[in-house]
Design a protein around this motif. Structure first.
Motif, PDB file in Angstrom:
ATOM      1  N   LEU A 113      12.405  12.521   3.688  1.00  0.00           N
ATOM      2  CA  LEU A 113      11.882  12.597   2.327  1.00  0.00           C
ATOM      3  C   LEU A 113      10.707  11.643   2.108  1.00  0.00           C
ATOM      4  O   LEU A 113       9.924  11.835   1.184  1.00  0.00           O
ATOM      5  N   ILE A 114      10.566  10.637   2.952  1.00  0.00           N
ATOM      6  CA  ILE A 114       9.473   9.669   2.818  1.00  0.00           C
ATOM      7  C   ILE A 114       8.165  10.367   3.197  1.00  0.00           C
ATOM      8  O   ILE A 114       8.080  10.993   4.247  1.00  0.00           O
ATOM      9  N   PRO A 115       7.134  10.261   2.352  1.00  0.00           N
ATOM     10  CA  PRO A 115       5.847  10.872   2.709  1.00  0.00           C
ATOM     11  C   PRO A 115       5.311  10.313   4.021  1.00  0.00           C
ATOM     12  O   PRO A 115       5.472   9.130   4.315  1.00  0.00           O
ATOM     13  N   MET A 116       4.671  11.173   4.786  1.00  0.00           N
ATOM     14  CA  MET A 116       4.063  10.729   6.047  1.00  0.00           C
ATOM     15  C   MET A 116       3.010   9.649   5.772  1.00  0.00           C
ATOM     16  O   MET A 116       2.850   8.719   6.543  1.00  0.00           O
ATOM     17  N   ASP A 117       2.302   9.788   4.662  1.00  0.00           N
ATOM     18  CA  ASP A 117       1.224   8.874   4.309  1.00  0.00           C
ATOM     19  C   ASP A 117       1.771   7.774   3.399  1.00  0.00           C
ATOM     20  O   ASP A 117       1.681   7.858   2.178  1.00  0.00           O
ATOM     21  N   HIS A 118       2.371   6.766   4.000  1.00  0.00           N
ATOM     22  CA  HIS A 118       2.934   5.650   3.243  1.00  0.00           C
ATOM     23  C   HIS A 118       2.625   4.344   3.970  1.00  0.00           C
ATOM     24  O   HIS A 118       2.223   4.353   5.132  1.00  0.00           O
ATOM     25  N   ALA A 119       2.785   3.251   3.255  1.00  0.00           N
ATOM     26  CA  ALA A 119       2.638   1.932   3.865  1.00  0.00           C
ATOM     27  C   ALA A 119       4.032   1.423   4.226  1.00  0.00           C
ATOM     28  O   ALA A 119       5.029   1.850   3.648  1.00  0.00           O
ATOM     29  N   ARG A 120       4.059   0.515   5.170  1.00  0.00           N
ATOM     30  CA  ARG A 120       5.342  -0.038   5.623  1.00  0.00           C
ATOM     31  C   ARG A 120       5.226  -1.555   5.679  1.00  0.00           C
ATOM     32  O   ARG A 120       4.258  -2.085   6.221  1.00  0.00           O
ATOM     33  N   ILE A 121       6.215  -2.217   5.106  1.00  0.00           N
ATOM     34  CA  ILE A 121       6.289  -3.675   5.184  1.00  0.00           C
ATOM     35  C   ILE A 121       7.549  -4.037   5.963  1.00  0.00           C
ATOM     36  O   ILE A 121       8.643  -3.571   5.639  1.00  0.00           O
ATOM     37  N   ILE A 122       7.352  -4.831   6.989  1.00  0.00           N
ATOM     38  CA  ILE A 122       8.456  -5.318   7.818  1.00  0.00           C
ATOM     39  C   ILE A 122       8.576  -6.817   7.561  1.00  0.00           C
ATOM     40  O   ILE A 122       7.580  -7.537   7.622  1.00  0.00           O
ATOM     41  N   LEU A 133       5.872 -11.399   7.596  1.00  0.00           N
ATOM     42  CA  LEU A 133       5.647 -10.102   6.986  1.00  0.00           C
ATOM     43  C   LEU A 133       4.545  -9.382   7.746  1.00  0.00           C
ATOM     44  O   LEU A 133       3.506  -9.968   8.052  1.00  0.00           O
ATOM     45  N   ILE A 134       4.796  -8.130   8.066  1.00  0.00           N
ATOM     46  CA  ILE A 134       3.785  -7.279   8.683  1.00  0.00           C
ATOM     47  C   ILE A 134       3.596  -6.084   7.766  1.00  0.00           C
ATOM     48  O   ILE A 134       4.568  -5.411   7.412  1.00  0.00           O
ATOM     49  N   LEU A 135       2.350  -5.847   7.375  1.00  0.00           N
ATOM     50  CA  LEU A 135       2.004  -4.688   6.554  1.00  0.00           C
ATOM     51  C   LEU A 135       1.289  -3.682   7.434  1.00  0.00           C
ATOM     52  O   LEU A 135       0.275  -4.007   8.052  1.00  0.00           O
ATOM     53  N   ILE A 136       1.828  -2.482   7.491  1.00  0.00           N
ATOM     54  CA  ILE A 136       1.205  -1.377   8.208  1.00  0.00           C
ATOM     55  C   ILE A 136       0.830  -0.344   7.155  1.00  0.00           C
ATOM     56  O   ILE A 136       1.707   0.198   6.490  1.00  0.00           O
ATOM     57  N   ASN A 137      -0.449  -0.114   6.995  1.00  0.00           N
ATOM     58  CA  ASN A 137      -0.914   0.776   5.944  1.00  0.00           C
ATOM     59  C   ASN A 137      -1.333   2.103   6.527  1.00  0.00           C
ATOM     60  O   ASN A 137      -2.281   2.453   6.933  1.00  0.00           O
TER      61      ASN A 137
END
Length: 137
Positions: A113-122, A133-137
């Motif tokens: 359900l998560i859009p393919m075009d999203h950002a990810r924070i680890i 924190l790693i931000l993958i945009n």
């Protein structure tokens, strides 16, 4: 983007995240329990001009906040979902594709359900109680 920070620097981190060029409005948060996902989301919501207190939507699954311009922001905690069908039945995909800010904890509960075009924070806990924190945009 990669940042190491202490929790007392969380509002500065939120500002840096929101200033990231081309930041996508759907952001997933990957971290173990207790590392600070909700704390960071609270800081992001505050930086987006929400005056109401924000809290974890653990039991409601989604909390809606309004900015001072009355724009909605959605905060999801999908931990309690038993399966992806429950998320679909709730209409999560409608929120995710609304064009509004969506901050999603435990996204692995609804991977389709998560859009393919999203950002990810680890977020990971590192030495001295700090967070990486790693931000993958």
């Amino acid at each position: 983007m990669e940042i190491t920070f202490s929790l007392d620097e969380i509002h500065e981190v939120a500002k840096k995240i929101l200033a990231f060029p081309g930041l996508k409005k759907v952001i997933t948060f990957d971290a173990t329990m207790g590392v600070g996902k909700t704390t960071l989301i609270k800081a992001l919501v505050k930086e987006l001009n929400v005056s109401d207190n924000s809290s974890s939507p653990t039991f409601s699954i989604v909390n809606e906040y309004r900015t001072s311009e009355l724009e909605p922001i959605y905060h999801f905690d999908l931990y309690r979902l038993n399966n992806e069908i429950e998320g679909y039945d709730m209409g999560l995909d409608e929120y995710f594709y609304s064009g509004n800010w969506c901050f999603i904890e435990w996204p692995e509960k609804t991977p389709n359900l998560i859009p393919m075009d999203h950002a990810r924070i680890i977020i990971k806990e590192v030495e001295n109680g700090k967070r990486q924190l790693i931000l993958i945009n």
